[in-house]
Scaffold this motif. Structure first.
Motif, PDB file in Angstrom:
ATOM      1  N   GLN A  31       0.861  -1.176   0.000  1.00 22.16           N
ATOM      2  CA  GLN A  31       0.000   0.000   0.000  1.00 22.16           C
ATOM      3  C   GLN A  31       0.895   1.222   0.000  1.00 22.16           C
ATOM      4  N   SER A  56       1.015   5.586  -0.233  1.00 21.09           N
ATOM      5  CA  SER A  56       0.192   6.748   0.107  1.00 21.09           C
ATOM      6  C   SER A  56       0.303   7.895  -0.881  1.00 21.09           C
ATOM      7  N   THR A  57       1.386   7.964  -1.647  1.00 20.17           N
ATOM      8  CA  THR A  57       1.603   9.129  -2.511  1.00 20.17           C
ATOM      9  C   THR A  57       2.023   8.711  -3.917  1.00 20.17           C
ATOM     10  N   ALA A  98      -4.970   6.510  -1.146  1.00 18.95           N
ATOM     11  CA  ALA A  98      -3.832   5.593  -1.278  1.00 18.95           C
ATOM     12  C   ALA A  98      -4.002   4.684  -2.497  1.00 18.95           C
ATOM     13  N   ASN A 151       8.027   1.970   2.101  1.00 16.94           N
ATOM     14  CA  ASN A 151       7.152   2.485   3.181  1.00 16.94           C
ATOM     15  C   ASN A 151       7.952   2.973   4.330  1.00 16.94           C
TER      16      ASN A 151
END
Length: 159
Positions: free
Chosen positions: A7, A9-10, A132, A159
Motif C-alpha cells: 500500500q 500513500s503518494t 492511497a 514504506n
C-alpha cells in the motif's frame, strides 16, 4: 506464483515502486500494468523510466499507443492499449516486432490486446483506496520471478 501487495500513500511512492523495477531490469521483459483510469499506471512507468536513465517528460501514450524510449540501459516501449478496438490493431503499430525484441515493454491496459500479447514476466494491478494505492504484483514467468526477487528489497524499503 505468489502474489504480493504493497500500500502506497503518494504518487512519489508509486514512482519509487516503478523505480525499484527499473533499477534491476533484465535485458528483455514484459510488464502488464492494469488498473482503472487514474490508478497510477503512468506514474509507475515514469518511475521505471527515471531509474533507467530517462529525464524527460513521461506522458501516457494514449493517443500514440506506444512511446519508445531508446536509452543507454536498453530500450523501453511504453504501450497504452486503452484505445484499441480490436487486438489485431497491434499489428498495425508494429507491436509484434517491439514485443519480441530486446528491451522492456510496459503494457497499460493489456486486456485490450488479449490473444496478441506474450505472457507477461511481471503482472501489476493498481487499485485506488481513498487517497492511497494498493498494488498487487506477481511474477508471471521465471524471468519475472528473478526480477521480482531483485526488486523486492527496494520495494520493501519504500514504506
Amino acid at each position: 506464483m505468489t502474489q504480493h501487495q504493497v500500500q502506497l500513500s503518494t504518487a512519489l511512492q508509486t514512482e519509487a515502486f516503478g523505480a525499484c523495477w527499473g533499477k534491476v531490469r533484465p535485458v528483455q521483459g514484459v510488464v502488464n500494468l492494469s488498473g482503472d483510469l487514474g490508478a497510477g499506471k503512468t506514474t509507475l512507468a515514469r518511475g521505471f523510466l527515471r531509474a533507467c536513465g530517462y529525464s524527460g517528460v513521461v506522458k501516457s501514450p494514449t493517443f500514440t499507443l506506444v512511446e519508445p524510449y531508446l536509452l543507454a540501459s536498453g530500450p523501453v516501449y511504453h504501450f497504452d492499449l486503452y484505445r484499441l478496438n480490436d487486438p489485431l490493431e497491434l499489428e498495425c503499430i508494429g507491436a509484434r516486432e517491439l514485443l519480441g525484441s530486446p528491451g522492456i515493454c510496459l503494457l497499460e491496459w493489456p486486456s485490450r490486446g488479449a490473444g496478441m500479447l506474450p505472457s507477461p514476466d511481471v503482472i501489476i494491478l493498481l487499485q485506488t483506496q481513498n487517497e492511497a494505492r494498493l498494488i498487487h504484483y506477481q511474477a508471471g514467468t521465471e524471468v519475472g520471478e528473478r526480477w521480482l526477487t531483485l526488486a523486492h528489497p527496494c520495494i520493501s524499503a519504500i514504506n
